[in-house]
Design a protein around this motif. Sequence first.
Motif, PDB file in Angstrom:
ATOM      1  N   GLY A 262      61.522  -3.624 -18.825  1.00  0.00           N
ATOM      2  CA  GLY A 262      62.206  -2.738 -17.894  1.00  0.00           C
ATOM      3  C   GLY A 262      63.503  -3.297 -17.364  1.00  0.00           C
ATOM      4  O   GLY A 262      64.470  -2.538 -17.165  1.00  0.00           O
ATOM      5  N   VAL A 263      63.588  -4.603 -17.153  1.00  0.00           N
ATOM      6  CA  VAL A 263      64.807  -5.180 -16.582  1.00  0.00           C
ATOM      7  C   VAL A 263      65.942  -5.236 -17.602  1.00  0.00           C
ATOM      8  O   VAL A 263      67.082  -5.534 -17.239  1.00  0.00           O
ATOM      9  CB  VAL A 263      64.543  -6.590 -16.016  1.00  0.00           C
ATOM     10  N   GLN A 264      65.643  -4.937 -18.878  1.00  0.00           N
ATOM     11  CA  GLN A 264      66.713  -4.948 -19.889  1.00  0.00           C
ATOM     12  C   GLN A 264      67.572  -3.675 -19.844  1.00  0.00           C
ATOM     13  O   GLN A 264      68.573  -3.604 -20.565  1.00  0.00           O
ATOM     14  CB  GLN A 264      66.110  -5.096 -21.295  1.00  0.00           C
ATOM     15  N   GLU A 265      67.158  -2.714 -19.051  1.00  0.00           N
ATOM     16  CA  GLU A 265      67.942  -1.481 -18.884  1.00  0.00           C
ATOM     17  C   GLU A 265      68.216  -0.802 -20.221  1.00  0.00           C
ATOM     18  O   GLU A 265      69.353  -0.603 -20.633  1.00  0.00           O
ATOM     19  CB  GLU A 265      69.250  -1.773 -18.146  1.00  0.00           C
ATOM     20  N   ASP A 266      67.139  -0.474 -20.935  1.00  0.00           N
ATOM     21  CA  ASP A 266      67.177   0.295 -22.185  1.00  0.00           C
ATOM     22  C   ASP A 266      67.665  -0.485 -23.401  1.00  0.00           C
ATOM     23  O   ASP A 266      67.680   0.050 -24.505  1.00  0.00           O
ATOM     24  CB  ASP A 266      68.020   1.564 -22.034  1.00  0.00           C
ATOM     25  N   VAL A 267      68.081  -1.727 -23.226  1.00  0.00           N
ATOM     26  CA  VAL A 267      68.398  -2.547 -24.401  1.00  0.00           C
ATOM     27  C   VAL A 267      67.086  -2.860 -25.118  1.00  0.00           C
ATOM     28  O   VAL A 267      66.102  -3.247 -24.501  1.00  0.00           O
ATOM     29  CB  VAL A 267      69.107  -3.852 -23.994  1.00  0.00           C
ATOM     30  N   GLY A 268      67.052  -2.674 -26.433  1.00  0.00           N
ATOM     31  CA  GLY A 268      65.845  -2.931 -27.200  1.00  0.00           C
ATOM     32  C   GLY A 268      64.884  -1.766 -27.220  1.00  0.00           C
ATOM     33  O   GLY A 268      63.737  -1.922 -27.636  1.00  0.00           O
ATOM     34  N   ALA A 269      65.323  -0.583 -26.793  1.00  0.00           N
ATOM     35  CA  ALA A 269      64.453   0.591 -26.754  1.00  0.00           C
ATOM     36  C   ALA A 269      64.642   1.446 -27.995  1.00  0.00           C
ATOM     37  O   ALA A 269      65.769   1.746 -28.393  1.00  0.00           O
ATOM     38  CB  ALA A 269      64.736   1.418 -25.499  1.00  0.00           C
ATOM     39  N   GLY A 270      63.554   1.845 -28.621  1.00  0.00           N
ATOM     40  CA  GLY A 270      63.621   2.730 -29.779  1.00  0.00           C
ATOM     41  C   GLY A 270      63.598   1.978 -31.099  1.00  0.00           C
ATOM     42  O   GLY A 270      63.897   0.779 -31.176  1.00  0.00           O
ATOM     43  N   LEU A 271      63.256   2.696 -32.156  1.00  0.00           N
ATOM     44  CA  LEU A 271      63.074   2.077 -33.468  1.00  0.00           C
ATOM     45  C   LEU A 271      64.361   1.455 -33.997  1.00  0.00           C
ATOM     46  O   LEU A 271      64.353   0.328 -34.509  1.00  0.00           O
ATOM     47  CB  LEU A 271      62.550   3.121 -34.462  1.00  0.00           C
ATOM     48  N   ASP A 272      65.476   2.156 -33.902  1.00  0.00           N
ATOM     49  CA  ASP A 272      66.741   1.618 -34.414  1.00  0.00           C
ATOM     50  C   ASP A 272      67.082   0.290 -33.737  1.00  0.00           C
ATOM     51  O   ASP A 272      67.506  -0.665 -34.398  1.00  0.00           O
ATOM     52  CB  ASP A 272      67.878   2.617 -34.188  1.00  0.00           C
ATOM     53  N   ALA A 273      66.914   0.238 -32.409  1.00  0.00           N
ATOM     54  CA  ALA A 273      67.253  -0.977 -31.669  1.00  0.00           C
ATOM     55  C   ALA A 273      66.307  -2.122 -32.024  1.00  0.00           C
ATOM     56  O   ALA A 273      66.735  -3.274 -32.155  1.00  0.00           O
ATOM     57  CB  ALA A 273      67.207  -0.709 -30.161  1.00  0.00           C
ATOM     58  N   VAL A 274      65.026  -1.822 -32.192  1.00  0.00           N
ATOM     59  CA  VAL A 274      64.062  -2.868 -32.537  1.00  0.00           C
ATOM     60  C   VAL A 274      64.345  -3.423 -33.928  1.00  0.00           C
ATOM     61  O   VAL A 274      64.326  -4.644 -34.153  1.00  0.00           O
ATOM     62  CB  VAL A 274      62.618  -2.330 -32.451  1.00  0.00           C
ATOM     63  N   VAL A 275      64.624  -2.539 -34.875  1.00  0.00           N
ATOM     64  CA  VAL A 275      64.938  -2.987 -36.238  1.00  0.00           C
ATOM     65  C   VAL A 275      66.184  -3.881 -36.230  1.00  0.00           C
ATOM     66  O   VAL A 275      66.217  -4.946 -36.862  1.00  0.00           O
ATOM     67  CB  VAL A 275      65.117  -1.776 -37.172  1.00  0.00           C
ATOM     68  N   ALA A 276      67.208  -3.454 -35.502  1.00  0.00           N
ATOM     69  CA  ALA A 276      68.429  -4.250 -35.432  1.00  0.00           C
ATOM     70  C   ALA A 276      68.162  -5.609 -34.804  1.00  0.00           C
ATOM     71  O   ALA A 276      68.706  -6.634 -35.241  1.00  0.00           O
ATOM     72  CB  ALA A 276      69.496  -3.495 -34.631  1.00  0.00           C
ATOM     73  N   ALA A 277      67.322  -5.646 -33.782  1.00  0.00           N
ATOM     74  CA  ALA A 277      67.006  -6.917 -33.126  1.00  0.00           C
ATOM     75  C   ALA A 277      66.196  -7.838 -34.041  1.00  0.00           C
ATOM     76  O   ALA A 277      66.391  -9.058 -34.049  1.00  0.00           O
ATOM     77  CB  ALA A 277      66.236  -6.648 -31.836  1.00  0.00           C
ATOM     78  N   LEU A 278      65.303  -7.255 -34.837  1.00  0.00           N
ATOM     79  CA  LEU A 278      64.533  -8.069 -35.778  1.00  0.00           C
ATOM     80  C   LEU A 278      65.442  -8.652 -36.864  1.00  0.00           C
ATOM     81  O   LEU A 278      65.241  -9.787 -37.307  1.00  0.00           O
ATOM     82  CB  LEU A 278      63.427  -7.220 -36.410  1.00  0.00           C
ATOM     83  N   GLN A 279      66.424  -7.890 -37.295  1.00  0.00           N
ATOM     84  CA  GLN A 279      67.371  -8.412 -38.279  1.00  0.00           C
ATOM     85  C   GLN A 279      68.091  -9.656 -37.752  1.00  0.00           C
ATOM     86  O   GLN A 279      68.423 -10.556 -38.511  1.00  0.00           O
ATOM     87  CB  GLN A 279      68.408  -7.338 -38.634  1.00  0.00           C
ATOM     88  N   ARG A 280      68.317  -9.704 -36.435  1.00  0.00           N
ATOM     89  CA  ARG A 280      69.085 -10.785 -35.814  1.00  0.00           C
ATOM     90  C   ARG A 280      68.177 -11.830 -35.151  1.00  0.00           C
ATOM     91  O   ARG A 280      68.649 -12.676 -34.412  1.00  0.00           O
ATOM     92  CB  ARG A 280      70.046 -10.195 -34.772  1.00  0.00           C
ATOM     93  N   ASN A 281      66.858 -11.739 -35.402  1.00  0.00           N
ATOM     94  CA  ASN A 281      65.904 -12.707 -34.838  1.00  0.00           C
ATOM     95  C   ASN A 281      65.997 -12.745 -33.313  1.00  0.00           C
ATOM     96  O   ASN A 281      65.926 -13.794 -32.698  1.00  0.00           O
ATOM     97  CB  ASN A 281      66.138 -14.101 -35.422  1.00  0.00           C
ATOM     98  N   GLN A 282      66.134 -11.576 -32.690  1.00  0.00           N
ATOM     99  CA  GLN A 282      66.270 -11.495 -31.244  1.00  0.00           C
ATOM    100  C   GLN A 282      64.964 -11.175 -30.518  1.00  0.00           C
ATOM    101  O   GLN A 282      64.895 -11.316 -29.303  1.00  0.00           O
ATOM    102  CB  GLN A 282      67.282 -10.395 -30.869  1.00  0.00           C
ATOM    103  N   VAL A 283      63.962 -10.737 -31.245  1.00  0.00           N
ATOM    104  CA  VAL A 283      62.774 -10.202 -30.588  1.00  0.00           C
ATOM    105  C   VAL A 283      61.848 -11.332 -30.135  1.00  0.00           C
ATOM    106  O   VAL A 283      61.441 -12.181 -30.927  1.00  0.00           O
ATOM    107  CB  VAL A 283      62.013  -9.239 -31.519  1.00  0.00           C
ATOM    108  N   ASP A 284      61.512 -11.308 -28.854  1.00  0.00           N
ATOM    109  CA  ASP A 284      60.492 -12.204 -28.322  1.00  0.00           C
ATOM    110  C   ASP A 284      59.128 -11.521 -28.392  1.00  0.00           C
ATOM    111  O   ASP A 284      58.160 -12.101 -28.888  1.00  0.00           O
ATOM    112  CB  ASP A 284      60.815 -12.560 -26.872  1.00  0.00           C
ATOM    113  N   THR A 285      59.039 -10.309 -27.901  1.00  0.00           N
ATOM    114  CA  THR A 285      57.793  -9.536 -27.910  1.00  0.00           C
ATOM    115  C   THR A 285      58.114  -8.073 -28.200  1.00  0.00           C
ATOM    116  O   THR A 285      58.964  -7.486 -27.542  1.00  0.00           O
ATOM    117  CB  THR A 285      57.066  -9.622 -26.554  1.00  0.00           C
ATOM    118  N   MET A 286      57.441  -7.512 -29.181  1.00  0.00           N
ATOM    119  CA  MET A 286      57.607  -6.091 -29.470  1.00  0.00           C
ATOM    120  C   MET A 286      56.518  -5.310 -28.743  1.00  0.00           C
ATOM    121  O   MET A 286      55.348  -5.709 -28.738  1.00  0.00           O
ATOM    122  CB  MET A 286      57.518  -5.817 -30.970  1.00  0.00           C
ATOM    123  N   LEU A 287      56.905  -4.217 -28.132  1.00  0.00           N
ATOM    124  CA  LEU A 287      55.970  -3.280 -27.524  1.00  0.00           C
ATOM    125  C   LEU A 287      55.786  -2.110 -28.476  1.00  0.00           C
ATOM    126  O   LEU A 287      56.768  -1.570 -28.986  1.00  0.00           O
ATOM    127  CB  LEU A 287      56.500  -2.763 -26.190  1.00  0.00           C
TER     128      LEU A 287
END
Length: 374
Positions: A262-287
């Motif tokens: 919640g404190v990320q203010e919509d950053v990392g929300a939705g499939l497109d954003a999660v896929v992009a974050a996984l490409q860049r090794n940014q994900v700590d925890t996926m919901l």
Amino acid sequence: MQLSFLRPLYDRPGPWCSVYLDASRDTHDARPQVDLRWRALKGDLLAQGADPVTVEAVEEVVRRHDPMPGDYGIAVFATRGRVVLTEYLSAPPLRDLATWSALPHTMPLVAQRGEQVAWVRVLADRTGADAMAVSAGGVPRRAHVAGGQSRQLRRVQPGGWSQSRYQRAAMEAWHQNAGDAAAATADLAERVGADVVVVAGDVRATGMIAAQLPARWQDVLVRTDAGSRDPGADDTLMDDITVQTVAEVADRRIAAALDRFGVQEDVGAGLDAVVAALQRNQVDTMLIVDDASADGELWVGPDPTEIATDPAQLAGMSVADPQKVRADAALLRALIGTDADVTVLAPEEAPELTDGVGAVLRYVDAGTPGRGDG
């Protein structure tokens, strides 16, 4: 939830047989029922083009399985004629399921396991203690702490010139037993990385044990007078308290993940954003919302971070022959490949989660999709 227990499935190339089977023994003829269920799944696998040798390997596991009392299931994953992982399910799967696919279909297993909480439970009286430890996703480990080596302790009856001396000796022995039990408890808790320690039984014994635990374990300690070491004692209440305590830890962990998201203010929300974050090794925890009807697809290459919503993205990453696979299978593979965790949510826990998926990120920079200044 940590996903390291699934790593063996992603260290090998596919395609994979993934089987979820209700193995419950409800009646005296459980074996024929399991055989019938398996026969239907076997037909599904062969119709999907599964390798017969791999199907036979799964069949051997199923037919060797001796049905146990109660309701439960089994999950079996196999490739190239070899069963790589077999897991018991604490409840039957929502439906029997068999798939033949490029990646193992692990989402039903992950969803059913839920948050894995490592715990230690000690059942104590003044003669000693019995301890059980369960690692996250592991099997029980047991330890018995005998009272003062082979001594059996009892309170002496009042009276007699030596009463105070015997009572003092008994108290010293109780303290020694509690110290031994505390040391064994701390050792088990350290070995499994316990999230909670439950100390049950005799009030005075549990107090002595609790007082001698290292501060680290006192911080996660729950005491109860439920339970008894007497043979034949009914430990239902102690079991209920342990389950409730573990569930509360899991609930707090889920709430913490949602707060961080919640404190990320919509950053990392939705499939497109999660896929992009996984490409860049940014994900700590996926919901991800547990949705058994989900059938979305993604494109993948050989490496876990080669994941995309469009094959053109993978072409830009020099992936020559991208494959279309289940979205949840691709996401879980990418999480394991980047040492990220997953939190599975019930639909009512995240009703507004875009696409039913989001990510708590390890870092946010100018290139992170969805960032206001990106």
